[in-house]
Design a protein around this motif. Structure first.
Motif, PDB file in Angstrom:
ATOM      1  N   ILE A  24       3.878   1.029  -3.078  1.00  0.00           N
ATOM      2  CA  ILE A  24       2.892   0.285  -3.862  1.00  0.00           C
ATOM      3  C   ILE A  24       3.598  -0.919  -4.451  1.00  0.00           C
ATOM      4  N   GLY A  25       3.033  -2.079  -4.237  1.00  0.00           N
ATOM      5  CA  GLY A  25       3.597  -3.298  -4.792  1.00  0.00           C
ATOM      6  C   GLY A  25       2.499  -4.294  -5.071  1.00  0.00           C
ATOM      7  N   PRO A  26       2.880  -5.489  -5.490  1.00  0.00           N
ATOM      8  CA  PRO A  26       1.868  -6.472  -5.868  1.00  0.00           C
ATOM      9  C   PRO A  26       0.905  -6.831  -4.742  1.00  0.00           C
ATOM     10  N   GLY A  27       1.383  -6.866  -3.508  1.00  0.00           N
ATOM     11  CA  GLY A  27       0.507  -7.219  -2.391  1.00  0.00           C
ATOM     12  C   GLY A  27      -0.557  -6.177  -2.126  1.00  0.00           C
ATOM     13  N   ARG A  28      -0.156  -4.921  -2.089  1.00  0.00           N
ATOM     14  CA  ARG A  28      -1.121  -3.847  -1.847  1.00  0.00           C
ATOM     15  C   ARG A  28      -2.112  -3.736  -2.999  1.00  0.00           C
ATOM     16  N   VAL A  29      -1.616  -3.895  -4.219  1.00  0.00           N
ATOM     17  CA  VAL A  29      -2.507  -3.810  -5.378  1.00  0.00           C
ATOM     18  C   VAL A  29      -3.508  -4.964  -5.356  1.00  0.00           C
ATOM     19  N   GLU A  30      -3.055  -6.158  -5.011  1.00  0.00           N
ATOM     20  CA  GLU A  30      -3.984  -7.295  -4.931  1.00  0.00           C
ATOM     21  C   GLU A  30      -5.008  -7.076  -3.821  1.00  0.00           C
ATOM     22  N   LEU A  31      -4.596  -6.473  -2.720  1.00  0.00           N
ATOM     23  CA  LEU A  31      -5.545  -6.157  -1.649  1.00  0.00           C
ATOM     24  C   LEU A  31      -6.609  -5.190  -2.160  1.00  0.00           C
ATOM     25  N   LEU A  32      -6.197  -4.161  -2.895  1.00  0.00           N
ATOM     26  CA  LEU A  32      -7.172  -3.241  -3.466  1.00  0.00           C
ATOM     27  C   LEU A  32      -8.114  -3.964  -4.426  1.00  0.00           C
ATOM     28  N   ARG A  33      -7.582  -4.859  -5.244  1.00  0.00           N
ATOM     29  CA  ARG A  33      -8.431  -5.637  -6.169  1.00  0.00           C
ATOM     30  C   ARG A  33      -9.474  -6.452  -5.396  1.00  0.00           C
ATOM     31  N   GLN A  34      -9.036  -7.065  -4.299  1.00  0.00           N
ATOM     32  CA  GLN A  34      -9.946  -7.899  -3.516  1.00  0.00           C
ATOM     33  C   GLN A  34     -10.990  -7.071  -2.786  1.00  0.00           C
ATOM     34  N   VAL A  35     -10.613  -5.889  -2.313  1.00  0.00           N
ATOM     35  CA  VAL A  35     -11.607  -4.996  -1.702  1.00  0.00           C
ATOM     36  C   VAL A  35     -12.643  -4.633  -2.758  1.00  0.00           C
ATOM     37  N   ASN A  36     -12.189  -4.338  -3.964  1.00  0.00           N
ATOM     38  CA  ASN A  36     -13.103  -3.999  -5.046  1.00  0.00           C
ATOM     39  C   ASN A  36     -14.040  -5.172  -5.364  1.00  0.00           C
ATOM     40  N   VAL A  70      -8.072   5.851  -0.566  1.00  0.00           N
ATOM     41  CA  VAL A  70      -8.072   4.939  -1.711  1.00  0.00           C
ATOM     42  C   VAL A  70      -9.194   3.916  -1.525  1.00  0.00           C
ATOM     43  N   VAL A  71      -9.614   3.741  -0.285  1.00  0.00           N
ATOM     44  CA  VAL A  71     -10.743   2.886   0.065  1.00  0.00           C
ATOM     45  C   VAL A  71     -11.632   3.673   1.011  1.00  0.00           C
ATOM     46  N   GLU A  72     -12.929   3.622   0.758  1.00  0.00           N
ATOM     47  CA  GLU A  72     -13.897   4.229   1.665  1.00  0.00           C
ATOM     48  C   GLU A  72     -14.660   3.115   2.355  1.00  0.00           C
ATOM     49  N   ALA A  83     -16.954  -1.740   2.100  1.00  0.00           N
ATOM     50  CA  ALA A  83     -15.828  -0.932   1.658  1.00  0.00           C
ATOM     51  C   ALA A  83     -15.854  -0.884   0.139  1.00  0.00           C
ATOM     52  N   SER A  84     -15.376   0.213  -0.391  1.00  0.00           N
ATOM     53  CA  SER A  84     -15.284   0.324  -1.846  1.00  0.00           C
ATOM     54  C   SER A  84     -14.072   1.168  -2.197  1.00  0.00           C
ATOM     55  N   LEU A  85     -13.555   0.922  -3.382  1.00  0.00           N
ATOM     56  CA  LEU A  85     -12.444   1.728  -3.866  1.00  0.00           C
ATOM     57  C   LEU A  85     -12.949   3.096  -4.270  1.00  0.00           C
ATOM     58  N   THR A  86     -12.145   4.085  -3.993  1.00  0.00           N
ATOM     59  CA  THR A  86     -12.422   5.417  -4.504  1.00  0.00           C
ATOM     60  C   THR A  86     -11.891   5.461  -5.942  1.00  0.00           C
ATOM     61  N   PRO A  87     -12.215   6.503  -6.676  1.00  0.00           N
ATOM     62  CA  PRO A  87     -11.602   6.639  -8.009  1.00  0.00           C
ATOM     63  C   PRO A  87     -10.071   6.604  -7.934  1.00  0.00           C
ATOM     64  N   LEU A  88      -9.491   7.162  -6.863  1.00  0.00           N
ATOM     65  CA  LEU A  88      -8.040   7.104  -6.689  1.00  0.00           C
ATOM     66  C   LEU A  88      -7.569   5.664  -6.564  1.00  0.00           C
ATOM     67  N   GLY A  89      -8.245   4.855  -5.767  1.00  0.00           N
ATOM     68  CA  GLY A  89      -7.883   3.451  -5.623  1.00  0.00           C
ATOM     69  C   GLY A  89      -7.953   2.708  -6.941  1.00  0.00           C
TER      70      GLY A  89
END
Length: 124
Positions: A24-36, A70-72, A83-89
């Motif tokens: 887990i790093g800044p790139g993956r976290v930013e990707l999750l933010r953008q998916v959200n 982490v993404v459904e 796509a959406s983040l799961t509660p885990l994401g």
């Protein structure tokens, strides 16, 4: 006075390795933010100038590493996909942000010392 004058000139952005499977790093976290934000892996990838396949592989590595999504995703069709983040994401983002804030607060003195060295101050 502008707001940027009060900002520190440094920032720690941690990379976390949990076993061999989770990174887990800044790139993956930013990707999750953008998916959200976009509700789409493709749109999130575009916003970060990533190839779709790379974004999908990063999300898949998190899904596999945590052993649950982490993404459904929903298949396209008449209603469209998405796509959406799961509660885990969502929790990954929350914990990463809290860790980053804590690291930056706790390391302020050392970070400032490194900045001083970079600018020629406090040289031995």
């Amino acid at each position: 006075m502008n707001a940027s004058a009060n900002k520190p000139r440094y920032l720690l952005r941690p990379r976390i390795y949990i076993g061999d499977a989770i990174k887990i790093g800044p790139g993956r976290v930013e990707l999750l933010r953008q998916v959200n934000a976009t509700r789409s892996i493709a749109a999130a990838a575009r916003s970060l100038s990533l190839p779709y396949k790379r974004a999908w592989l990063l999300i898949d590595s998190l899904n596999r590493g945590f052993g649950r999504p982490v993404v459904e995703t929903a298949a396209g069709g008449k209603g469209g996909g998405g796509a959406s983040l799961t509660p885990l994401g969502q929790r990954i983002i929350e914990h990463y942000d809290a860790l980053e804030a804590r690291l930056n607060t706790c390391a302020d003195e050392q970070l400032q010392a490194l900045c001083d060295l970079a600018s020629g101050h406090n040289i031995l």
